[in-house]
Design a protein around this motif. Structure first.
Motif, short mmCIF file in Angstrom:
data_model
loop_
_atom_site.label_atom_id
_atom_site.label_comp_id
_atom_site.label_asym_id
_atom_site.label_seq_id
_atom_site.Cartn_x
_atom_site.Cartn_y
_atom_site.Cartn_z
N PRO A 83 0.85 -1.21 0.00
CA PRO A 83 0.00 0.00 0.00
C PRO A 83 0.88 1.24 0.00
CG PRO A 83 -0.63 -1.54 1.74
CD PRO A 83 0.67 -2.03 1.20
N TYR A 84 0.33 2.34 -0.49
CA TYR A 84 1.05 3.60 -0.41
C TYR A 84 1.10 4.08 1.04
CZ TYR A 84 0.44 3.80 -5.49
OH TYR A 84 0.47 3.52 -6.83
N PRO A 85 2.06 4.92 1.38
CA PRO A 85 2.08 5.49 2.74
C PRO A 85 0.75 6.18 3.06
CG PRO A 85 4.12 6.01 1.57
CD PRO A 85 3.21 5.38 0.56
N ALA A 86 0.38 6.14 4.33
CA ALA A 86 -0.91 6.72 4.75
C ALA A 86 -0.97 8.21 4.44
CB ALA A 86 -1.13 6.47 6.23
N LYS A 87 0.17 8.88 4.55
CA LYS A 87 0.21 10.32 4.29
C LYS A 87 1.18 10.59 3.14
CE LYS A 87 -2.50 11.84 7.63
NZ LYS A 87 -3.76 12.59 7.35
N LEU A 88 0.69 11.26 2.11
CA LEU A 88 1.53 11.67 1.00
C LEU A 88 1.50 13.19 0.90
CD1 LEU A 88 0.47 8.99 -1.64
CD2 LEU A 88 2.71 9.18 -0.53
N SER A 89 2.57 13.78 0.37
CA SER A 89 2.72 15.23 0.37
C SER A 89 1.76 15.93 -0.59
CB SER A 89 4.16 15.61 0.03
OG SER A 89 4.50 15.14 -1.27
N LYS A 90 1.30 15.21 -1.61
CA LYS A 90 0.43 15.83 -2.62
C LYS A 90 -0.31 14.73 -3.37
CE LYS A 90 2.17 17.14 -6.51
NZ LYS A 90 2.91 17.75 -7.63
N GLN A 91 -1.24 15.16 -4.23
CA GLN A 91 -1.93 14.24 -5.12
C GLN A 91 -1.31 14.33 -6.51
OE1 GLN A 91 -5.79 16.00 -3.05
NE2 GLN A 91 -6.29 14.93 -4.95
N LEU A 92 -1.34 13.21 -7.22
CA LEU A 92 -0.86 13.17 -8.59
C LEU A 92 -1.83 13.91 -9.51
CD1 LEU A 92 1.13 11.89 -10.71
CD2 LEU A 92 -0.51 10.00 -10.87
N THR A 93 -1.28 14.71 -10.42
CA THR A 93 -2.09 15.28 -11.50
C THR A 93 -2.01 14.35 -12.70
OG1 THR A 93 -1.68 17.55 -10.76
CG2 THR A 93 -2.41 17.25 -13.04
#
Length: 426
Positions: free
Chosen positions: A258-268
């Motif tokens: 799974p991706y980390p629970a917190k990411l710095s931004k969303q992908l465009t």
């Protein structure tokens, strides 16, 4: 003057992929810098993709020499200004059975050109350039027509393509590199799984894939790229969500955490589905009008492209009603994505009226693998991160779900075939 674009092209060449690469490489140096060409399986096996790319660079070298000898502009300014790195990537999808599109592109991806026109194909002495176990002291050479010389048009990488994608994104300013993905999204999914934060340094990901309101081209609802690795597509799309876990597909692989629970931004993510790419075409008549005088004059590029395009138009005639003679028409799925990357500042590129849309890729359906699933129900939205009993899958949540920018308006819909030919052949 618009700022010069920096791009990565992730591709499975492929006929329209090659046209897209030629479009990018023939640009002016002030328009674009192609940092990396990363290769994936898709239309054909990845080693055949590599052979096609190396052949393309060989032909471009010959074409530039021919143009110079005949007092013409050499063209391919972006290529002459900066060599792209070429890296070999995924050989198969993350979980599903591999599917190829050689029924359309030919077993070698270019309509059998390597057998029918061997004088246009370099011998495979270049393979060691991409072999991690090869002696690094060996000279980087390509042999063709009995001559051997150092290759001057690209930089071969011995690293997997997804690691090269991460390296390029890490070494350039965040938000400065556009990634154009015109094949299955396996390399992108592998890069994001290895280092999601570095992957999110990308400015935007431009994806040719899926279909929303049009029939699919490999199943009634599935477009080839989304179908070929539906798990990879679903994982990349999930990065557009404020809560990636809400749309992340189930997986059997330990290599896909799974991706980390917190990411710095969303992908465009800028999506070019069949809905828009099918509206950008080139007819046999358009192609013939441009290429015939160049063939008569001896252009190596015209000879090479004509060889695989002849196969393409014959295949279109056999598969589709109404594609006879000069009316046979090739949809320019991949080149239009490259053109967007070059001209993204043009305000006439417009998103669908519903963008950003919660578009998800079905990864496990018996008949619906690769389908773009959109919620068409007329229901109230729910301001909650927790799925309620009447919101199975977070479809109504204002805080979950994907955020896909689906491109629906184009400035070149009616004349793109002519633009492509003019750009490539000058």
């Amino acid at each position: 003057m618009p700022e010069k674009k920096k791009i990565i092209i992730d591709t499975d060449p492929g006929i329209d992929d090659i046209l897209g690469l030629l479009l990018a490489l023939s640009a002016k140096p002030e328009e674009v810098e192609i940092l990396l060409i990363s290769l994936t399986f898709g239309n054909i096996e990845v080693r055949s993709c590599l052979r096609n790319v190396v052949s393309m660079f060989h032909i471009i070298d010959r074409e530039m020499r021919w143009r110079k000898e005949h007092g013409k502009e050499e063209g391919f300014g972006a290529l002459r200004a900066s060599k792209p790195i070429v890296a070999v990537g995924a050989e198969e999808p993350l979980e599903d059975q591999r599917m190829l599109a050689d029924y359309f592109h030919g077993t070698d991806g270019l309509g059998g050109i390597h057998a029918s026109h061997p004088h246009l194909t370099p011998s495979q002495t270049w393979e060691h350039l991409f072999d991690p176990s090869a002696d690094p002291s060996e000279i980087d050479t390509v042999k063709c027509d009995g001559n051997e010389a150092a290759h001057q048009s690209f930089i071969p990488s011995k690293k997997p393509a997804h690691q090269e994608i991460l390296r390029v994104l890490k070494e350039n300013d965040a938000g400065s590199v556009t990634l154009v993905a015109v094949g299955p999204l396996t390399n992108l999914a592998l890069a994001a799984a290895e280092d999601a934060e570095t992957f999110l340094r990308v400015k935007e990901v431009v994806v040719m894939g899926g279909t929303v309101n049009q029939p699919g081209n490999v199943t009634p609802v599935g477009e080839f790229n989304a179908y070929a690795d539906a798990v990879a597509a679903a994982r990349v799309y999930a990065l557009t969500s404020p809560m990636p876990a809400s749309t992340l597909p189930p997986t059997r692989s330990e290599k896909l955490p799974p991706y980390p629970a917190k990411l710095s931004k969303q992908l465009t993510l800028r999506l070019f589905p069949l809905d828009i790419t099918l509206r950008h075409n080139m007819t046999r008549g358009q192609f013939r009008q441009t290429v015939t005088p160049l063939l008569e004059a001896g252009s190596p590029l015209a000879e090479w492209v004509s060889a695989f395009m002849a196969h393409t138009f014959r295949t279109l005639e056999s598969l589709h009603v109404g594609h006879e003679g000069d009316a046979a028409s090739l949809s320019l799925h991949d080149p239009v994505c490259v053109w967007y990357a070059l001209t993204a500042d043009d305000k006439r590129w417009t998103p669908s009226s519903n963008s950003p849309e919660d578009i998800r890729i079905e990864s496990s359906g018996q008949w619906t693998r690769g389908m773009c699933v959109v919620d068409r129900r007329n229901r109230h939205r729910i301001d909650s991160e927790v799925a309620s009993s009447n919101d199975h899958g977070h479809w109504l949540s204002t805080r979950a779900g994907n955020r896909i920018w689906r491109v629906d308006g184009s400035p070149v819909e009616h004349d793109f075939g002519d633009i492509l030919m003019q750009r490539i052949f000058g």
